[in-house]
Each structure stands twice: as structure tokens, then as C-alpha cells.
Design a protein around this motif. Sequence first.
Motif, PDB file in Angstrom:
ATOM      1  N   LEU A 198       0.840  -1.195   0.000  1.00  0.00           N
ATOM      2  CA  LEU A 198       0.000   0.000   0.000  1.00  0.00           C
ATOM      3  C   LEU A 198       0.877   1.248   0.000  1.00  0.00           C
ATOM      4  O   LEU A 198       1.628   1.486   0.931  1.00  0.00           O
ATOM      5  N   LYS A 199       0.774   2.014  -1.059  1.00  0.00           N
ATOM      6  CA  LYS A 199       1.600   3.198  -1.188  1.00  0.00           C
ATOM      7  C   LYS A 199       0.703   4.295  -1.736  1.00  0.00           C
ATOM      8  O   LYS A 199      -0.117   4.055  -2.618  1.00  0.00           O
ATOM      9  N   PHE A 200       0.872   5.486  -1.190  1.00  0.00           N
ATOM     10  CA  PHE A 200       0.035   6.579  -1.675  1.00  0.00           C
ATOM     11  C   PHE A 200       0.901   7.773  -2.034  1.00  0.00           C
ATOM     12  O   PHE A 200       1.758   8.163  -1.261  1.00  0.00           O
ATOM     13  N   PRO A 201       0.731   8.422  -3.177  1.00  0.00           N
ATOM     14  CA  PRO A 201      -0.158   7.975  -4.254  1.00  0.00           C
ATOM     15  C   PRO A 201       0.408   6.749  -4.967  1.00  0.00           C
ATOM     16  O   PRO A 201       1.608   6.601  -5.005  1.00  0.00           O
ATOM     17  N   PRO A 202      -0.468   5.894  -5.527  1.00  0.00           N
ATOM     18  CA  PRO A 202       0.016   4.694  -6.213  1.00  0.00           C
ATOM     19  C   PRO A 202       0.888   5.093  -7.391  1.00  0.00           C
ATOM     20  O   PRO A 202       0.621   6.115  -8.034  1.00  0.00           O
ATOM     21  N   SER A 203       1.925   4.303  -7.708  1.00  0.00           N
ATOM     22  CA  SER A 203       2.825   4.705  -8.788  1.00  0.00           C
ATOM     23  C   SER A 203       2.253   4.356 -10.158  1.00  0.00           C
ATOM     24  O   SER A 203       2.722   4.867 -11.161  1.00  0.00           O
ATOM     25  N   GLY A 204       1.258   3.481 -10.232  1.00  0.00           N
ATOM     26  CA  GLY A 204       0.678   3.193 -11.534  1.00  0.00           C
ATOM     27  C   GLY A 204      -0.701   2.570 -11.384  1.00  0.00           C
ATOM     28  O   GLY A 204      -1.099   2.188 -10.291  1.00  0.00           O
ATOM     29  N   PHE A 205      -1.397   2.494 -12.522  1.00  0.00           N
ATOM     30  CA  PHE A 205      -2.746   1.946 -12.504  1.00  0.00           C
ATOM     31  C   PHE A 205      -2.721   0.500 -12.963  1.00  0.00           C
ATOM     32  O   PHE A 205      -2.036   0.151 -13.924  1.00  0.00           O
ATOM     33  N   SER A 206      -3.435  -0.366 -12.245  1.00  0.00           N
ATOM     34  CA  SER A 206      -3.589  -1.739 -12.726  1.00  0.00           C
ATOM     35  C   SER A 206      -4.809  -2.347 -12.071  1.00  0.00           C
ATOM     36  O   SER A 206      -5.293  -1.861 -11.048  1.00  0.00           O
ATOM     37  N   THR A 207      -5.303  -3.404 -12.684  1.00  0.00           N
ATOM     38  CA  THR A 207      -6.434  -4.109 -12.073  1.00  0.00           C
ATOM     39  C   THR A 207      -5.967  -5.458 -11.520  1.00  0.00           C
ATOM     40  O   THR A 207      -6.761  -6.341 -11.265  1.00  0.00           O
ATOM     41  N   ARG A 208      -4.628  -5.571 -11.308  1.00  0.00           N
ATOM     42  CA  ARG A 208      -4.092  -6.875 -10.900  1.00  0.00           C
ATOM     43  C   ARG A 208      -4.678  -7.348  -9.577  1.00  0.00           C
ATOM     44  O   ARG A 208      -4.865  -8.539  -9.369  1.00  0.00           O
ATOM     45  N   TRP A 209      -4.987  -6.411  -8.678  1.00  0.00           N
ATOM     46  CA  TRP A 209      -5.493  -6.830  -7.359  1.00  0.00           C
ATOM     47  C   TRP A 209      -6.921  -7.322  -7.455  1.00  0.00           C
ATOM     48  O   TRP A 209      -7.319  -8.192  -6.706  1.00  0.00           O
TER      49      TRP A 209
END
Lengths: 296, 279
Positions: free
Chosen positions: B46-57
Motif C-alpha cells: 500500500l503506497k500513496f499515491p500509487p505509482s501506476g494503474f492496474s487491475t491486478r489486485w
Amino acid sequence: MTGTAPRTAPRAAQRQRARAWSPSKGGLLLLAAPLALLALFFVAPLLWVLGQSFAAPAGPLDTYVRIAGDGALRYSLIYTFQTAAIVTVAALVLSYPVAFLISRAQGRWLMIGMVFVLVPFWTSAVIRSYAWLVLLQRRGVVNEMLLALGLIDRPLRLANTDLGTHVAMVQIMLPFMILPLLSAMRGIDLSVLRAAAILGANPWRQFVNVYLPLSMPGVGAGCVLVFISTLGFYITPALLGGSSPMIAVAIEQQVSRLLDWPLASALAAVLLVLTCALFMLYERLNRRLAGAGEAR
Amino acid sequence: MNRTAATPFWRIASAGLVLFAVLVLVYLVLPTLVIVPLSFSSDTFLKFPPSGFSTRWYESFAASADYHFAILNSLKIGVPAALVATAFGVMAALAVVRGAIPFRRTLAALVIAPLILPQIVLAIGLFPLMAKVGLVGTYPGIVLAHAVVTMPLVFITVSAALRNYAPTFELAAMTLGAGPWRTFLYVTFPMIRPGVIVGFIFALTFSFDELILAMFLTSPTTRTVPRLLWEQLNFQMTPVIAAATVVLLGATIALLCLAALTGARARRRLAGEAKGAGA
């Protein structure tokens, strides 16, 4: 509306004439099943808890003596009370203006206000506590933002502190305060405020001398509700921590780690008695609230 | 005269009040919404802001057997529990609101009490009793426990629905010869149906969210979604939990919208019927 009822009515009437029936009869019959469920799965377990709390091998009051003598448990009880008081006061201060504005809103604004209150109300406490952990942890959202803004050079310790836990608990309890306040405030006739204004009261005096007393049943009901719920709070304090475990967390620890059922039962009995006393107070306030106006 | 002099001051004060209320509403809603961007993160922690977009989770959530079983268990427990709570809650509400029974208020308080009592106290008492009869870890055990704690929700909504109309409707039906069951089916139930449905949905939502009783009374094979989330929270913090949380949040909100729609439609229908009774 009903096509079949008139056709069969005469026969049914004949059958019914034998023993007259009215809507108020059969109440006890209807209550039998719910009361059986409550007796078996609510009253019996609570009696069991009370019984267990006196069932220690060293003597009936042994567990209570041990609680009184154990510094950590004693502190846990005091801490739980302190937390409940802090959370209740904070929730009241934050909720009152919100409830006031929502109670006077109409149409779209009323709907938006209610959505803002009801969505968190129905969001799982596990989910909301998790969100707070994400926000407050060492490399969490709050710390990262403060670091990025240059307000701090090192992450603050926010999770596992009283402050962090209180902030999260207040957020989770807010709807329990806002909803009773709203139901009291919607019953207040605003023309009494106009009357006070005509008599020369400024808005502050209108509020203190007229509005506040009229909203007191809601304040009382909300405070008791939040206080009771915070006394038995498990999820958020267990996840976020603080300087001492809350009673509910202590009970769970006694059972799952120390396997000390009598002691856990005694702690639960303390919580049970306190909750019962406060619940009766709440019932009384609620009755007055229902009697005072057309609340709800 | 005093009032006119003070007007700008009170205007600022009321603007301050509105600002305060808006901030409180933001505090109420925003923290939960922070999870939404995190759930689309491409990072492994969990990191904010996220470094990239993905739907892997979301993909790993969809592929997770643990979550599948937990969701199935939550349904297997929530639906029967809500059904029992609804049936018994309706009976209790009918008896307390319409019936001529002694100790009406005490009985109403007793029915509502399970909602108020901290669940940990009930769990501590239920666990040993259910262990004795072999109910711990079984579906019936947790279903009955959830039925007891959700019955108050149905009781409250149905009581409110019953208080909304006069018992003369039922009296009329009975004068015309309808028995109690017929009266309930053709008169009472259509009148309270929205309250019953809303109560059912509340009960279902409550059961889906309940953690403490599930912690004590379910086994690894019957564990519910909150219990799985809780177990995962206590030893890992990957964004899978965020993805699962967002899905659950969506489901909860959808259910509540359904409840709100049911209530609104019932009100409209009642208003329409009152207006066009002849047609």
C-alpha cells in the motif's frame, strides 16, 4: 384489491363465528417463537456469562477480586471509560451542527446530507478501520501527504496511538450521534425561534435558551448510544491499538490467548451490567423523545 | 436595533457553521474512499499515491479461492439468518404493536437489546453453550446467532410500518369474516411489505458485516468475508484487501440503494392509490 376474499367470506365468517377474533388477540402466540429464539440464543448465553464469572475454582468472587487487583485490567476498564467519554463528547460536538443543518435542509440537499450520513453508517466497521489503518500507518496517506507538503521531515507515529484510534472511532460513531439528533431536531417547531427573535433574542440566545433545550432528548439518546457502542468497541481498537486494550479487546485476549474463561466472563459481566444500565437510560430518553414530538 | 448591528457578524457565524458541517461530512465519507484509488494500484504494497494503474489486485481477488468460499459462506449464512430474523421480527412486531399483551415496553426492549449489547459479550456466552451441543463451526450455529442480533432491525422497521396506519383496516377485514391468517396475507402484509423488505435488507447487510460472532462461531470452512478480511489484515497488507473492500463496499451500497428504492416506490404507490382509488 382482493378478488377472492369476498367469495369465500361467508364460509370463513361461519367458521370464525365460533370463536371471535380481533387484531389484538393472539399476541402471545405470535411472540412465542421470537421469545424462544431470544431465550435460547440471547438470554441463556448472558446468564451463562454471569454464572461463569462466579465459577472460578478459588471462590465465587475470585475473578472480580483478580480484576480489581490486576493493574493492567483495572487500567483497561478506566481507559475504556475515558475513551467512551472522549469519543462521545467529540462526536457530539462534531455532529450537532451537521444534524442541525441537515434537519433544516430540503429536497436535494436533504438527500445529499442523508447519503453522507447513511453510507458510512452502513459501511462495515472492518472496512472503515482498515481505511484508517491505511491512512494512519507509518507510510500511510496522511504521513506521505504531510511529507510531500514539507510540513514534517519524518513520518509521525499515528497508528497505535490514542489520538489515531480516537480519530478513527469518532468517525465510525458519528452516524450513531447524528441520526438521533436529527430525529429530535426534525420535531422542533422553528416558529418558537422566530418568537424568540421577535422578543429580541440574538441567534446565540435563541440557540442556548430555546433550541438547545428542545434538542436535549436527541442529545441524550445520541450520547448514550455512542457511549454504549464505544464501551463495547472491538474492531477499531483491536486493529489500530492504543495505550491500553479496550474491555472488548481484553475479553477476547483473555479467551483466545490466555484461555481464562472465568476472568473473561467477569469482564464481560461488567460490560453487560454497564450496558444494561445505560440501555435503560436510553429507553427512557427515547420514550421521552417519542412523546415530545412527532419524531420519526 | 441590536439585531441589525449584529447582522454581518451572524452571517459570518452561520457561514462558519456551514463550513464546519461540510468539513465534518468530508471527515465522515472521505477516509473510506481513499481505498478506491489504492485498490487500482500497481504496487505490491500500500503506497500513496500509487505509482501506476492496474487491475491486478481485482484479478487476484477474483482468482482467490479463499474469497470465493468466504463470499459463498457469507451468503449461506446471511440469507437464512435474515429470513429467520424477518419471520420472527415480523411476528414480534405484530405482537408488540397490535397485540394486547402485558409488559409491552419491556418486551420491545428485550427484542431490541441484542442490537445494543456488545457482540463480544454474546459471543463469550454463545461459544461454550454452542460447543456443548456441537453447533460451533456449523452453519446453523452462526445462522441462529446472526438471526438473534439482526431480528431487532426487522422489528424496528416493521413496527414503524405498522404504526403508519390504523388497525381499522384489519378490523374491517375481520368484520367481513377474514381469519387472522387471511387478514395478515391480504391486508397487513401488503401494507407492511416495504418495511419487511427494508428490514430484510438491513438484516442481510448486518450479517455480511458482522465480525465478532463469526470469529467465535465459524470454523475455517464456514468463515465469512469479514472474518477472512480480519485474518488477512492481521498478517499482510497487500492491495488485495483494498480490492476486496471496494467490491464489498459496492455491494453494500447497491443493497442499500435497493432498500431506499423500495421505500420510495412504496411511498409513491401509497400516494398514487390514495389519489386514484376509483381507477
